[in-house]
Scaffold this motif. Structure first.
Motif, short mmCIF file in Angstrom:
data_model
loop_
_atom_site.label_atom_id
_atom_site.label_comp_id
_atom_site.label_asym_id
_atom_site.label_seq_id
_atom_site.Cartn_x
_atom_site.Cartn_y
_atom_site.Cartn_z
N UNK A 91 31.72 51.57 23.78
CA UNK A 91 32.11 52.05 25.16
C UNK A 91 31.34 51.95 26.33
N UNK A 92 29.99 52.43 25.74
CA UNK A 92 28.92 52.43 26.82
C UNK A 92 28.49 51.06 27.07
N UNK A 93 28.61 50.23 26.29
CA UNK A 93 28.19 48.81 26.65
C UNK A 93 29.44 48.28 27.39
N UNK A 94 30.68 48.46 27.06
CA UNK A 94 31.80 48.06 27.89
C UNK A 94 31.62 48.44 29.32
N UNK B 113 30.58 48.07 35.02
CA UNK B 113 29.76 48.52 36.45
C UNK B 113 28.76 47.30 36.87
N UNK B 114 28.35 46.23 35.90
CA UNK B 114 27.71 45.36 36.62
C UNK B 114 28.87 44.39 37.41
N UNK B 115 29.83 44.06 36.67
CA UNK B 115 30.86 43.26 37.57
C UNK B 115 31.02 43.82 38.77
N UNK C 244 31.06 44.19 44.66
CA UNK C 244 30.55 45.06 45.75
C UNK C 244 29.58 44.24 46.62
N UNK C 245 28.47 43.65 46.05
CA UNK C 245 27.48 42.80 46.90
C UNK C 245 28.32 41.62 47.41
#
Length: 162
Positions: free
Chosen positions: A117-120, A125-127, A132-133
């Motif tokens: 779950x943390x990896x997902x 968050x990365x996506x 956002x950028x």
């Protein structure tokens, strides 16, 4: 394996006269053999034959100086009870170990699940950070575009005459 001892040495060990030992040999209570003119007595079986089997245990020193006699049946039952309790303790220990092993497996699986779950969540968050950028870049571009359009509109604006 038989262990043999000279009759003299056996006599000293058992605190018996050699004649008494020879009479026990003649009665068949002791096992012996003759080698090179010396008599040897078999130790383990002979010692068992000489030690009397007791039907009870007498304790000389007790609480108030009186002696207490314990029957062999009582001692056997006590030892049996202790062994039974020991077996129950071992069984309980095994059950506890099994329960702990099961709990450890459950916690290990839960930890792996949490890690997945943390990896997902990291990927999400990365996506979202990338999106956002991109949206911030697009917003900056739109601001510059409108600023340029409004600057041209303001420069080309002539107030209406009255």
């Amino acid at each position: 394996m038989n262990s043999w001892m000279e009759i003299e040495e056996f006599s000293g060990l058992m605190n018996l006269d050699i004649s008494a030992i020879r009479s026990l040999i003649d009665e068949g209570k002791l096992t012996s053999k003759e080698e090179e003119g010396q008599c040897f007595v078999e130790v383990s079986r002979s010692a068992q034959a000489l030690i009397p089997a007791t039907k009870g245990i007498v304790l000389d020193e007790t609480y108030e100086g009186s002696s207490v006699s314990l029957s062999s049946e009582f001692v056997e039952k006590t030892v049996g009870a202790i062994l039974s309790l020991h077996e129950k303790v071992l069984d309980a220990k095994e059950e506890t170990l099994d329960a702990l092993k099961g709990e450890n497996r459950f916690l290990k699986e839960a930890l792996f699940s949490m890690q997945e779950l943390c990896d997902e969540d990291r990927k999400v968050i990365e996506t979202l950070s990338k999106q956002l950028g991109l949206l911030q870049d697009e917003l900056e571009f739109t601001k510059r575009k409108y600023k340029m359009m409004w600057n041209k509109a303001v420069e080309g604006y002539t107030p209406p005459s009255k």
